[in-house]
Design a protein around this motif. Sequence first.
Motif, PDB file in Angstrom:
ATOM      1  N   ARG A 236      -4.753  -9.107  -0.640  1.00 26.56           N
ATOM      2  CA  ARG A 236      -4.412  -8.111  -1.650  1.00 26.56           C
ATOM      3  C   ARG A 236      -3.272  -7.221  -1.174  1.00 26.56           C
ATOM      4  O   ARG A 236      -2.383  -6.854  -1.957  1.00 26.56           O
ATOM      5  N   ALA A 237      -3.319  -6.856   0.096  1.00 20.64           N
ATOM      6  CA  ALA A 237      -2.224  -6.054   0.645  1.00 20.64           C
ATOM      7  C   ALA A 237      -0.928  -6.854   0.644  1.00 20.64           C
ATOM      8  O   ALA A 237       0.150  -6.307   0.370  1.00 20.64           O
ATOM      9  N   ALA A 238      -1.020  -8.147   0.934  1.00 15.39           N
ATOM     10  CA  ALA A 238       0.175  -8.991   0.917  1.00 15.39           C
ATOM     11  C   ALA A 238       0.767  -9.082  -0.487  1.00 15.39           C
ATOM     12  O   ALA A 238       1.986  -9.051  -0.671  1.00 15.39           O
ATOM     13  N   ALA A 239      -0.109  -9.202  -1.489  1.00 12.98           N
ATOM     14  CA  ALA A 239       0.369  -9.248  -2.876  1.00 12.98           C
ATOM     15  C   ALA A 239       1.060  -7.940  -3.246  1.00 12.98           C
ATOM     16  O   ALA A 239       2.114  -7.939  -3.908  1.00 12.98           O
ATOM     17  N   LEU A 240       0.485  -6.806  -2.811  1.00 17.44           N
ATOM     18  CA  LEU A 240       1.097  -5.516  -3.081  1.00 17.44           C
ATOM     19  C   LEU A 240       2.438  -5.388  -2.351  1.00 17.44           C
ATOM     20  O   LEU A 240       3.402  -4.846  -2.905  1.00 17.44           O
ATOM     21  N   THR A 241       2.504  -5.883  -1.121  1.00 14.68           N
ATOM     22  CA  THR A 241       3.759  -5.848  -0.367  1.00 14.68           C
ATOM     23  C   THR A 241       4.835  -6.648  -1.075  1.00 14.68           C
ATOM     24  O   THR A 241       5.991  -6.202  -1.200  1.00 14.68           O
ATOM     25  N   SER A 242       4.493  -7.831  -1.515  1.00 11.92           N
ATOM     26  CA  SER A 242       5.460  -8.670  -2.221  1.00 11.92           C
ATOM     27  C   SER A 242       5.967  -7.981  -3.487  1.00 11.92           C
ATOM     28  O   SER A 242       7.172  -7.966  -3.764  1.00 11.92           O
ATOM     29  N   LEU A 243       5.051  -7.386  -4.260  1.00 14.28           N
ATOM     30  CA  LEU A 243       5.439  -6.676  -5.483  1.00 14.28           C
ATOM     31  C   LEU A 243       6.320  -5.477  -5.140  1.00 14.28           C
ATOM     32  O   LEU A 243       7.331  -5.221  -5.829  1.00 14.28           O
ATOM     33  N   HIS A 270       1.568   2.166 -10.506  1.00 13.85           N
ATOM     34  CA  HIS A 270       0.576   2.958 -11.234  1.00 13.85           C
ATOM     35  C   HIS A 270       0.060   2.200 -12.452  1.00 13.85           C
ATOM     36  O   HIS A 270      -1.151   2.206 -12.739  1.00 13.85           O
ATOM     37  N   GLU A 271       0.957   1.524 -13.165  1.00 14.85           N
ATOM     38  CA  GLU A 271       0.524   0.751 -14.327  1.00 14.85           C
ATOM     39  C   GLU A 271      -0.289  -0.469 -13.913  1.00 14.85           C
ATOM     40  O   GLU A 271      -1.263  -0.840 -14.574  1.00 14.85           O
ATOM     41  N   ARG A 272       0.101  -1.105 -12.807  1.00 16.27           N
ATOM     42  CA  ARG A 272      -0.590  -2.323 -12.367  1.00 16.27           C
ATOM     43  C   ARG A 272      -1.988  -2.015 -11.826  1.00 16.27           C
ATOM     44  O   ARG A 272      -2.928  -2.785 -12.063  1.00 16.27           O
ATOM     45  N   TYR A 273      -2.135  -0.904 -11.122  1.00 17.27           N
ATOM     46  CA  TYR A 273      -3.388  -0.644 -10.411  1.00 17.27           C
ATOM     47  C   TYR A 273      -4.132   0.586 -10.903  1.00 17.27           C
ATOM     48  O   TYR A 273      -5.021   1.087 -10.212  1.00 17.27           O
ATOM     49  N   ARG A 279      -4.342   0.879  -5.795  1.00 21.74           N
ATOM     50  CA  ARG A 279      -3.485   0.499  -4.677  1.00 21.74           C
ATOM     51  C   ARG A 279      -2.283   1.421  -4.634  1.00 21.74           C
ATOM     52  O   ARG A 279      -1.770   1.852  -5.674  1.00 21.74           O
ATOM     53  N   TYR A 280      -1.822   1.708  -3.431  1.00 23.11           N
ATOM     54  CA  TYR A 280      -0.670   2.597  -3.276  1.00 23.11           C
ATOM     55  C   TYR A 280       0.081   2.228  -2.012  1.00 23.11           C
ATOM     56  O   TYR A 280      -0.362   1.367  -1.217  1.00 23.11           O
ATOM     57  N   CYS A 281       1.209   2.894  -1.794  1.00 22.43           N
ATOM     58  CA  CYS A 281       1.977   2.653  -0.580  1.00 22.43           C
ATOM     59  C   CYS A 281       2.755   3.907  -0.214  1.00 22.43           C
ATOM     60  O   CYS A 281       2.848   4.858  -1.000  1.00 22.43           O
ATOM     61  N   THR A 282       3.297   3.922   0.994  1.00 21.08           N
ATOM     62  CA  THR A 282       4.272   4.934   1.410  1.00 21.08           C
ATOM     63  C   THR A 282       5.574   4.204   1.678  1.00 21.08           C
ATOM     64  O   THR A 282       5.563   3.014   2.056  1.00 21.08           O
ATOM     65  N   GLY A 324       6.925  14.749   0.025  1.00 19.36           N
ATOM     66  CA  GLY A 324       6.954  13.445  -0.624  1.00 19.36           C
ATOM     67  C   GLY A 324       5.547  12.906  -0.807  1.00 19.36           C
ATOM     68  O   GLY A 324       4.750  12.882   0.136  1.00 19.36           O
ATOM     69  N   MET A 325       5.225  12.447  -1.998  1.00 15.60           N
ATOM     70  CA  MET A 325       3.850  12.049  -2.324  1.00 15.60           C
ATOM     71  C   MET A 325       3.677  10.531  -2.264  1.00 15.60           C
ATOM     72  O   MET A 325       4.658   9.774  -2.317  1.00 15.60           O
ATOM     73  N   LEU A 326       2.414  10.103  -2.181  1.00 14.62           N
ATOM     74  CA  LEU A 326       2.103   8.679  -2.166  1.00 14.62           C
ATOM     75  C   LEU A 326       2.621   8.004  -3.432  1.00 14.62           C
ATOM     76  O   LEU A 326       2.650   8.595  -4.513  1.00 14.62           O
ATOM     77  N   ILE A 327       2.992   6.730  -3.286  1.00 16.51           N
ATOM     78  CA  ILE A 327       3.563   5.986  -4.399  1.00 16.51           C
ATOM     79  C   ILE A 327       2.471   5.158  -5.062  1.00 16.51           C
ATOM     80  O   ILE A 327       1.806   4.347  -4.408  1.00 16.51           O
TER      81      ILE A 327
END
Length: 427
Positions: A236-243, A270-273, A279-282, A324-327
Amino acid sequence: MMCGGEQELEREHEAGVTDAAFTSLLEDSVEELYERAPCGYLSTLMDGTIAKINTTLLHWLGLPRDRVVCRMRFADLLTVDGRLCHSTQLVPRLQMRGEVSGIALDLKTGWRKRMPVLVSSKVKTSEDGEPLLIRTTLFDARDRRAYEQELLRGRQEAEVARRHAEEDRARLQEALAVLQQNLLPTALPEVPGLEAASYYHTASPDLLGGDFYDLFPLDADRWAFFLGDVCGKGPRAAALTSLTRSTLRAAALYDPDPVVVLSTLNTVLHERYTLGDTRYCTAIFGVLKPDGDRVSVHLASGGHPPALIQRANGTADYLPTPGGMLIGVLPHPHFAQARTELDRGDTLLLYTDGLTEARIGPQRELYGEEALRTFTAAHWPAGPQSLITALTGLLAGFGDGLDDDTALLALGAPSHPAPAQGDVDLM
């Protein structure tokens, strides 16, 4: 305390059984015990000729008594490998010690089957110490042999399963390594007037990491870069990284303003998850524009540790991006931006928190941003590749204190060669 049989004999004796009859009954019982014992008994002369054998052993062999007594030797009752063991182990030990115990042999039965037994023998001697005969006891070892074979089979099956598991794990690690490489650039591009270097540390070969970075052209004069970290690990993290990577690249080509790019990424995540698995990222996203001996930098941060600048004069300081806030968490987050200029010999360092959150010392304290700044300032400012090499050694020195993936990206241009005696790096 007497057993039931003894008590009955005692009652019969008390009822009038004569001492002679009682003694006779006991003698019959001893003979019966010998003949019908749950183990095999035999006595042999010193050359192995069988002089006496009990009914139990004859039954195991499937042979009549008259074919055995005085006609066969003990070795004749054994299989080929049993005779070999008899001649190499049992006989020599009897000659040296006068007794042996627990020798595993196989009898050759009348039904052409092997019967495993455990053999104990002892030499009977005369008053003068001369050997007279050998008394041997044989215990049925079929159940034990079956247990040992089952145990061995279980061990063999466990070993096969272990090898298969290791092979499966190796194949999985190979597949994960390929997938991980596909989430990172194969090599950083060559940028005129700029040096770029990177490094990726994988904490576990069994899990896909979520750290990422990239460097790519926007047009003839500008280059975009980013580095970040998605939440979690695995597929799941890999899919998020790719996106995340594909969205950042696409958004930058449409409008390279760092805040706009991070805002676009936030909208997509935000729309996807929003529903279900959040799910989020920095990330830090920026634009480089080389201009002669200087490189202008414009970047924005979404919840990521601040970039660190190593200056040619030997100092090192962070480029502040507070607030700066989480994405991907909120629909309209705030992203902090900053600008700076890199001169010849300056290096811009981006990193993920695996570096600063490494554990050090006996108290396993956080390495921290201040220690990283001190380490960078102590390293001679010889350009991005030199700094990445030094940081790679620092990461290796953390050992098991480095338990998270770590990505490093350094951008700048070298101008001063390192001193001949090397640097003094501080942890």
